[in-house]
Design a protein around this motif. Structure first.
Motif, PDB file in Angstrom:
ATOM      1  N   VAL A 120       0.839  -1.202   0.000  1.00 32.81           N
ATOM      2  CA  VAL A 120       0.000   0.000   0.000  1.00 32.81           C
ATOM      3  C   VAL A 120       0.873   1.250   0.000  1.00 32.81           C
ATOM      4  O   VAL A 120       0.616   2.199  -0.755  1.00 32.81           O
ATOM      5  N   HIS A 121       1.900   1.268   0.824  1.00 30.50           N
ATOM      6  CA  HIS A 121       2.796   2.423   0.889  1.00 30.50           C
ATOM      7  C   HIS A 121       3.406   2.723  -0.476  1.00 30.50           C
ATOM      8  O   HIS A 121       3.541   3.884  -0.874  1.00 30.50           O
ATOM      9  N   GLU A 122       3.780   1.677  -1.200  1.00 25.64           N
ATOM     10  CA  GLU A 122       4.484   1.869  -2.463  1.00 25.64           C
ATOM     11  C   GLU A 122       3.563   1.933  -3.679  1.00 25.64           C
ATOM     12  O   GLU A 122       3.932   2.548  -4.690  1.00 25.64           O
ATOM     13  N   GLY A 123       2.386   1.320  -3.589  1.00 25.98           N
ATOM     14  CA  GLY A 123       1.588   1.170  -4.805  1.00 25.98           C
ATOM     15  C   GLY A 123       0.244   1.847  -4.871  1.00 25.98           C
ATOM     16  O   GLY A 123      -0.287   2.069  -5.970  1.00 25.98           O
ATOM     17  N   ALA A 124      -0.357   2.190  -3.728  1.00 17.85           N
ATOM     18  CA  ALA A 124      -1.730   2.698  -3.760  1.00 17.85           C
ATOM     19  C   ALA A 124      -1.827   4.060  -4.446  1.00 17.85           C
ATOM     20  O   ALA A 124      -2.672   4.275  -5.323  1.00 17.85           O
ATOM     21  N   VAL A 125      -0.976   4.993  -4.043  1.00 19.02           N
ATOM     22  CA  VAL A 125      -1.051   6.338  -4.628  1.00 19.02           C
ATOM     23  C   VAL A 125      -0.694   6.327  -6.113  1.00 19.02           C
ATOM     24  O   VAL A 125      -1.392   6.963  -6.916  1.00 19.02           O
ATOM     25  N   PRO A 126       0.365   5.622  -6.559  1.00 15.23           N
ATOM     26  CA  PRO A 126       0.614   5.556  -8.003  1.00 15.23           C
ATOM     27  C   PRO A 126      -0.559   4.976  -8.792  1.00 15.23           C
ATOM     28  O   PRO A 126      -0.864   5.458  -9.894  1.00 15.23           O
ATOM     29  N   LEU A 127      -1.230   3.975  -8.255  1.00 16.15           N
ATOM     30  CA  LEU A 127      -2.373   3.406  -8.965  1.00 16.15           C
ATOM     31  C   LEU A 127      -3.521   4.401  -9.024  1.00 16.15           C
ATOM     32  O   LEU A 127      -4.144   4.597 -10.083  1.00 16.15           O
ATOM     33  N   LEU A 128      -3.818   5.057  -7.904  1.00 17.88           N
ATOM     34  CA  LEU A 128      -4.903   6.047  -7.906  1.00 17.88           C
ATOM     35  C   LEU A 128      -4.564   7.230  -8.807  1.00 17.88           C
ATOM     36  O   LEU A 128      -5.444   7.795  -9.460  1.00 17.88           O
ATOM     37  N   SER A 129      -3.304   7.609  -8.846  1.00 18.43           N
ATOM     38  CA  SER A 129      -2.883   8.698  -9.724  1.00 18.43           C
ATOM     39  C   SER A 129      -3.121   8.338 -11.181  1.00 18.43           C
ATOM     40  O   SER A 129      -3.602   9.161 -11.973  1.00 18.43           O
ATOM     41  N   ALA A 130      -2.787   7.100 -11.560  1.00 17.06           N
ATOM     42  CA  ALA A 130      -3.000   6.653 -12.931  1.00 17.06           C
ATOM     43  C   ALA A 130      -4.479   6.494 -13.247  1.00 17.06           C
ATOM     44  O   ALA A 130      -4.906   6.679 -14.397  1.00 17.06           O
ATOM     45  N   LEU A 131      -5.275   6.166 -12.245  1.00 16.93           N
ATOM     46  CA  LEU A 131      -6.706   5.922 -12.442  1.00 16.93           C
ATOM     47  C   LEU A 131      -7.526   7.205 -12.483  1.00 16.93           C
ATOM     48  O   LEU A 131      -8.569   7.262 -13.139  1.00 16.93           O
ATOM     49  N   LYS A 132      -7.064   8.252 -11.804  1.00 17.00           N
ATOM     50  CA  LYS A 132      -7.884   9.456 -11.632  1.00 17.00           C
ATOM     51  C   LYS A 132      -8.371  10.079 -12.940  1.00 17.00           C
ATOM     52  O   LYS A 132      -9.555  10.434 -13.045  1.00 17.00           O
ATOM     53  N   PRO A 133      -7.528  10.264 -13.970  1.00 16.76           N
ATOM     54  CA  PRO A 133      -8.048  10.872 -15.205  1.00 16.76           C
ATOM     55  C   PRO A 133      -9.220  10.099 -15.808  1.00 16.76           C
ATOM     56  O   PRO A 133     -10.174  10.706 -16.304  1.00 16.76           O
ATOM     57  N   ALA A 134      -9.156   8.775 -15.752  1.00 19.98           N
ATOM     58  CA  ALA A 134     -10.255   7.968 -16.292  1.00 19.98           C
ATOM     59  C   ALA A 134     -11.508   8.122 -15.446  1.00 19.98           C
ATOM     60  O   ALA A 134     -12.626   8.203 -15.978  1.00 19.98           O
ATOM     61  N   LEU A 135     -11.349   8.189 -14.134  1.00 14.05           N
ATOM     62  CA  LEU A 135     -12.513   8.397 -13.265  1.00 14.05           C
ATOM     63  C   LEU A 135     -13.147   9.755 -13.529  1.00 14.05           C
ATOM     64  O   LEU A 135     -14.373   9.882 -13.611  1.00 14.05           O
ATOM     65  N   THR A 136     -12.309  10.770 -13.668  1.00 16.93           N
ATOM     66  CA  THR A 136     -12.821  12.112 -13.931  1.00 16.93           C
ATOM     67  C   THR A 136     -13.540  12.164 -15.272  1.00 16.93           C
ATOM     68  O   THR A 136     -14.629  12.736 -15.391  1.00 16.93           O
ATOM     69  N   GLY A 137     -12.946  11.547 -16.275  1.00 23.42           N
ATOM     70  CA  GLY A 137     -13.547  11.564 -17.603  1.00 23.42           C
ATOM     71  C   GLY A 137     -14.842  10.787 -17.693  1.00 23.42           C
ATOM     72  O   GLY A 137     -15.706  11.093 -18.524  1.00 23.42           O
ATOM     73  N   SER A 138     -15.009   9.794 -16.833  1.00 27.33           N
ATOM     74  CA  SER A 138     -16.235   8.989 -16.863  1.00 27.33           C
ATOM     75  C   SER A 138     -17.414   9.689 -16.208  1.00 27.33           C
ATOM     76  O   SER A 138     -18.563   9.310 -16.434  1.00 27.33           O
TER      77      SER A 138
END
Length: 257
Positions: A120-138
């Motif tokens: 979680v420390h290493e991977g959660a924020v990078p994954l959410l960062s990559a996911l955010k544009p798609a969430l916003t666009g949807s």
């Protein structure tokens, strides 16, 4: 090519422990030490406490609201011995999430320690960062991201139900392997509520720099969320066919004339 060269070429293609060599009737000392280090890293990942405030700060920096929650497991020892406790919210979290719930939302995101806080420390924020544009666009309505401790996957069912979410995605530290103490898993469930089974979830596994990269995991997760909300299902009835989009028009028979 000699047998030794062949084994070396294979070993270069995988983190699996092959072609380790031999020292008498046992392994070379360097391999014994490497195994001991990997085992220690796996144990550390299981017992490392989640840095809740640091994780919340990283998520908030992306523009997401955050909430916290805890399972019914009061400590790590109980969590490891009683998986059922990790699947239920404690009373304080139940009350807090009930109070925080507003209008129905399309998606709730849960970031949970699981069996590897390191993941979680290493991977959660990078994954959410990559996911955010798609969430916003949807244009989906999102609940605040819930950071949960002493949590198992099924804790997301209770969180999603209390936050009135059509679907919940749980980002959780996976059980560490001897070559992957930093592996993050993502579990998506449509219509979350206590009592859902693992057959009713979709899973993306091994999300980390050396496995399924955050960008690719975000692409796949967005596709699965879109299909789940459109088709109103997850689990064995929903197959991940996102790779067809990556393969281009020829993969779907849509070849231009």
């Amino acid at each position: 090519m000699s047998p030794e060269d062949g084994w070396r070429r294979l070993a270069a293609l995988t983190p699996a422990r092959i072609a380790l060599g031999r020292a008498g009737a046992g392994l070379p000392t360097r391999e014994v030490l490497r195994f001991g280090l990997a085992h220690a890293q796996a144990r550390d990942a299981v017992h490392l406490p989640l840095g809740v405030e640091a994780v919340r700060a990283g998520i908030a920096a992306l523009g997401f609201g955050t909430l916290t929650a805890a399972s019914a497991a009061p400590d790590r020892t109980t969590y490891l011995r009683r998986p059922d406790f990790g699947r239920r919210l404690d009373e304080a979290s139940t009350a807090a999430l009930t109070q925080a719930a507003g209008e129905p939302v399309d998606l709730a995101l849960v970031v949970a320690d699981g069996l590897s806080a390191r993941a979680v420390h290493e991977g959660a924020v990078p994954l959410l960062s990559a996911l955010k544009p798609a969430l916003t666009g949807s244009g989906w309505r999102l609940a605040p991201v819930v950071v949960a401790t002493q949590a198992r996957v099924a804790l997301g069912d209770a969180v999603g139900a209390l936050l009135r979410a059509r679907a919940v995605a749980v980002l959780i530290g996976e059980r560490p392997g001897l070559s992957s103490p930093d592996s993050l898993g993502v579990y998506l469930t449509f219509d979350p509520r206590p009592g859902r089974t693992d057959a009713e979830r979709n899973c993306l596994s091994n999300v980390r720099a050396a496995g399924l990269t955050p960008d690719l995991a975000a692409f796949k997760l967005h596709w699965l969320i879109d299909q789940a909300l459109t088709r109103r299902l997850t689990g064995v009835a929903l197959k991940d066919e996102s790779d067809r989009l990556l393969a281009g028009p020829a993969a779907t028979g849509m070849i231009e004339a």
